[in-house]
Design an enzyme around this catalytic site. Structure first.
Site, mmCIF file in Angstrom:
data_model
loop_
_atom_site.group_PDB
_atom_site.id
_atom_site.type_symbol
_atom_site.label_atom_id
_atom_site.label_comp_id
_atom_site.label_asym_id
_atom_site.label_seq_id
_atom_site.Cartn_x
_atom_site.Cartn_y
_atom_site.Cartn_z
ATOM 1 N N GLY A 1 0.994 -1.286 0.053
ATOM 2 C CA GLY A 1 0.232 -0.111 0.047
ATOM 3 C C GLY A 1 0.613 1.283 -0.178
ATOM 4 N N ARG B 1 2.292 -13.821 3.694
ATOM 5 C CA ARG B 1 2.847 -15.101 4.504
ATOM 6 C C ARG B 1 4.228 -14.779 4.882
ATOM 7 N NH1 ARG B 1 4.700 -19.224 -0.425
ATOM 8 N NH2 ARG B 1 4.607 -17.804 -2.151
ATOM 9 N N ASN C 1 -7.711 -13.827 5.549
ATOM 10 C CA ASN C 1 -7.911 -12.620 4.648
ATOM 11 C C ASN C 1 -9.432 -12.618 4.031
ATOM 12 O OD1 ASN C 1 -5.640 -11.784 5.028
ATOM 13 N ND2 ASN C 1 -4.594 -12.472 3.169
ATOM 14 N N THR D 1 -4.678 -8.921 -2.608
ATOM 15 C CA THR D 1 -4.561 -9.728 -1.364
ATOM 16 C C THR D 1 -4.598 -11.122 -1.778
ATOM 17 O OG1 THR D 1 -5.617 -8.092 0.008
ATOM 18 C CG2 THR D 1 -5.716 -10.432 1.161
ATOM 19 N N ARG E 1 8.256 -11.356 -13.688
ATOM 20 C CA ARG E 1 9.356 -12.332 -13.009
ATOM 21 C C ARG E 1 9.923 -13.052 -14.279
ATOM 22 N NH1 ARG E 1 6.186 -13.365 -7.440
ATOM 23 N NH2 ARG E 1 7.210 -11.817 -6.216
ATOM 24 N N HIS F 1 -2.821 -18.034 -9.177
ATOM 25 C CA HIS F 1 -1.472 -17.264 -8.705
ATOM 26 C C HIS F 1 -1.100 -18.214 -7.723
ATOM 27 C CE1 HIS F 1 1.505 -14.397 -7.550
ATOM 28 N NE2 HIS F 1 1.091 -14.170 -6.370
HETATM 29 N N1 LIG Z 1 -1.409 -10.823 -6.000
HETATM 30 C C1 LIG Z 1 -0.100 -10.764 -5.864
HETATM 31 O O1 LIG Z 1 0.633 -10.910 -6.757
HETATM 32 C C2 LIG Z 1 0.253 -10.658 -4.621
HETATM 33 C C3 LIG Z 1 1.746 -9.812 -4.380
HETATM 34 C C4 LIG Z 1 2.213 -9.572 -3.192
HETATM 35 C C5 LIG Z 1 1.679 -9.691 -1.824
HETATM 36 N N2 LIG Z 1 0.373 -9.981 -1.996
HETATM 37 C C6 LIG Z 1 -0.568 -10.010 -0.999
HETATM 38 O O2 LIG Z 1 -0.963 -8.958 -0.704
HETATM 39 C C7 LIG Z 1 -1.263 -8.709 0.729
HETATM 40 C C8 LIG Z 1 -0.550 -7.574 1.278
HETATM 41 O O3 LIG Z 1 0.664 -7.394 1.358
HETATM 42 P P1 LIG Z 1 1.742 -6.550 2.126
HETATM 43 O O4 LIG Z 1 3.178 -7.026 1.942
HETATM 44 O O5 LIG Z 1 1.251 -5.044 1.689
HETATM 45 O O6 LIG Z 1 1.117 -6.929 3.530
HETATM 46 P P2 LIG Z 1 1.328 -5.823 4.826
HETATM 47 O O7 LIG Z 1 1.022 -6.825 6.000
HETATM 48 O O8 LIG Z 1 2.627 -5.134 4.772
HETATM 49 O O9 LIG Z 1 -0.024 -5.090 4.581
HETATM 50 C C9 LIG Z 1 -1.227 -5.203 4.937
HETATM 51 C C10 LIG Z 1 -1.886 -4.280 5.609
HETATM 52 O O10 LIG Z 1 -3.320 -4.408 5.475
HETATM 53 C C11 LIG Z 1 -3.904 -3.785 6.754
HETATM 54 N N3 LIG Z 1 -5.255 -4.525 6.995
HETATM 55 C C12 LIG Z 1 -5.330 -5.743 7.571
HETATM 56 N N4 LIG Z 1 -6.568 -5.937 8.057
HETATM 57 C C13 LIG Z 1 -7.452 -4.769 7.463
HETATM 58 C C14 LIG Z 1 -8.592 -4.245 7.218
HETATM 59 N N5 LIG Z 1 -9.747 -5.120 7.680
HETATM 60 N N6 LIG Z 1 -8.906 -3.286 6.536
HETATM 61 C C15 LIG Z 1 -7.947 -2.531 6.275
HETATM 62 N N7 LIG Z 1 -6.641 -2.759 6.247
HETATM 63 C C16 LIG Z 1 -6.294 -3.650 6.933
HETATM 64 C C17 LIG Z 1 -3.007 -4.064 7.938
HETATM 65 O O11 LIG Z 1 -3.118 -3.200 8.906
HETATM 66 C C18 LIG Z 1 -1.569 -3.884 6.933
HETATM 67 O O12 LIG Z 1 -1.023 -2.430 6.928
HETATM 68 C C19 LIG Z 1 -0.887 -9.947 1.338
HETATM 69 O O13 LIG Z 1 -2.148 -10.808 1.527
HETATM 70 C C20 LIG Z 1 0.174 -10.739 0.378
HETATM 71 O O14 LIG Z 1 0.062 -11.959 0.357
HETATM 72 C C21 LIG Z 1 -0.266 -10.462 -3.463
HETATM 73 O O1 LIG Z 2 4.396 -14.996 -2.580
HETATM 74 C C1 LIG Z 2 3.617 -14.420 -1.872
HETATM 75 O O2 LIG Z 2 3.079 -14.761 -0.714
HETATM 76 C C2 LIG Z 2 3.277 -12.806 -2.294
HETATM 77 C C3 LIG Z 2 3.077 -12.704 -3.770
HETATM 78 O O3 LIG Z 2 1.648 -13.644 -3.915
HETATM 79 C C4 LIG Z 2 3.987 -12.975 -4.733
HETATM 80 O O4 LIG Z 2 3.795 -13.763 -5.621
HETATM 81 O O5 LIG Z 2 5.101 -12.446 -4.485
#
Ligand SMILES: NC(=O)c1ccc[n+]([C@@H]2O[C@H](COP(=O)([O-])OP(=O)(O)OC[C@H]3O[C@@H](n4cnc5c(N)ncnc54)[C@H](O)[C@@H]3O)[C@@H](O)[C@H]2O)c1
Ligand SMILES: O=C(O)C[C@H](O)C(=O)O
Length: 320
Positions: free
Chosen positions: A15, A83, A96, A120, A152, A176
């Site tokens: 974010g 994770r 989630n 997410t 990637r 994914h």
């Molecule tokens: N789709 C993809 O390719 C991809 C890639 C990377 C990460 N992700 C996913 O993205 C998500 C976020 O990753 P990140 O590294 O930013 O995690 P992070 O823990 O740094 O940030 C998540 C944020 O969500 C907030 N949060 C939790 N519950 C909430 C709610 N109910 N309402 C609002 N905010 C809330 C937390 O306070 C935290 O600040 C994870 O689920 C991760 O697995 C997906």
């Molecule tokens: O691997 C993860 O947990 C985060 C994300 O889905 C990624 O591919 O980087």
């Protein structure tokens, strides 16, 4: 004309990076929402204070109040948990899913006209649930994963061929997760498909198979290195590419988790497919033809996503 409004739901690692990129690219004014008090406010102020040096005028606001996302043009959802080493993305489903419910309702009540990009994890099931909870049209709700997985793949290919990544295209299809399908046939160097490059002796099938596997494990590779969370720079950049395609009606052809209704043989599910993103949101799913072997891999990936969707329905009966 008013600047577009970009709402970022979740102000964690991704974010915050999204907010910085959106401001630097002047895509619009940014609202950062998070339940963690002070975090979105602190990150917004910090990024705003980089404006004078960087030279952007975008306004940033941090909040715990969904009313502040009212009228957003784009919502990018990263709220939830990431994770850690030893976990799979699927282990995040229970926690989630609850977050997707509150986020979906927040978007439904405050920004029903937005283009929503879910990040997410586990991605394909979470975007499916987010669309159901929000009730927004399916073409306005999608998931980011294919752009990241393809980036990637492109990075590893550019290194292998020692060419500019600008000349490397790649498509990763399917869910994914571990079953994602990096396509050799639809990936190219300057338009030359990878199988032809193997025939030309530029590389070997074994090397391509190793790169395909490294792409599948790309998220875990970063989690293993960081130890405290997962990737965030490339995921944020990928989602910004999708948001920009929507805001500027670019008609970009990008792989993303889109709602399929018969597309590539998938019914009422979200899974990674090539799409066209423009002012209408997901304007079309590109119904590519797969070989028998590719279709089998894609079907296995769809089956894995289906299992996660069923798990969501079992947890929350309103989704059944
Ligand atoms: N789709 C993809 O390719 C991809 C890639 C990377 C990460 N992700 C996913 O993205 C998500 C976020 O990753 P990140 O590294 O930013 O995690 P992070 O823990 O740094 O940030 C998540 C944020 O969500 C907030 N949060 C939790 N519950 C909430 C709610 N109910 N309402 C609002 N905010 C809330 C937390 O306070 C935290 O600040 C994870 O689920 C991760 O697995 C997906
Ligand atoms: O691997 C993860 O947990 C985060 C994300 O889905 C990624 O591919 O980087």
């Amino acid at each position: 004309m008013a600047r577009p409004k970009i709402a970022l739901i979740g102000a964690g690692q991704i974010g915050g990076t999204l907010a910085h990129l959106a401001a630097m690219k002047e895509l619009g004014d940014v609202v950062l929402f998070d339940i963690a008090e002070g975090v979105p406010e602190g990150k917004s102020l910090d990024i705003a204070e980089s404006g004078p040096s960087e030279g952007f005028d975008a306004k940033l606001k941090g909040t715990q109040d969904y009313a502040d996302i009212a009228g957003a043009d784009v919502c990018i959802v990263t709220a939830g948990v990431a994770r850690k080493p030893g976990m799979s993305r699927d282990d995040l489903l229970g926690i989630n899913l609850k977050v997707m419910k509150s986020v979906g309702e927040g978007i439904r009540d405050n920004a029903p006209d937005a283009f929503v990009i879910c990040i997410t994890n586990p991605l394909d099931a979470m975007v499916w649930a987010l669309q159901k909870f929000s009730g927004l049209p399916t073409e306005k709700v999608c998931g980011m994963a294919g752009v990241l997985d393809s980036a990637r793949f492109r990075h590893f290919l550019a290194e292998e061929f020692n060419v500019s990544m600008k000349d490397v295209t790649a498509f990763v299809l399917g869910g994914h997760g571990d079953t994602m399908v990096p396509s050799l046939r639809y990936s190219t160097v300057a338009g030359i498909p990878l199988p032809d490059l193997i025939s030309m002796g530029w590389t070997t099938k074994e090397k391509m198979d190793a790169i395909v596997q490294r792409t599948r494990d790309g998220g875990a590779e970063i989690v293993g290195l960081l130890k405290t969370g997962s990737a965030f720079y490339a995921p944020a950049t990928s989602a910004i590419e999708m948001a920009e395609a929507y805001l500027k009606d670019q008609k970009r052809v990008l792989p993303c988790a889109a709602h399929c209704d018969g597309d590539l043989g998938v019914k009422d599910m979200y899974v990674g497919v090539p799409t066209v993103i423009g002012a209408g949101g997901i304007e079309r799913v590109v119904n590519i033809k797969l070989t028998k072997e590719e279709q089998e891999m894609f079907d296995a990936s769809v089956t894995a996503v289906k299992g996660l969707v069923e798990a969501c329905k079992a947890i929350d009966s309103s989704l059944a």
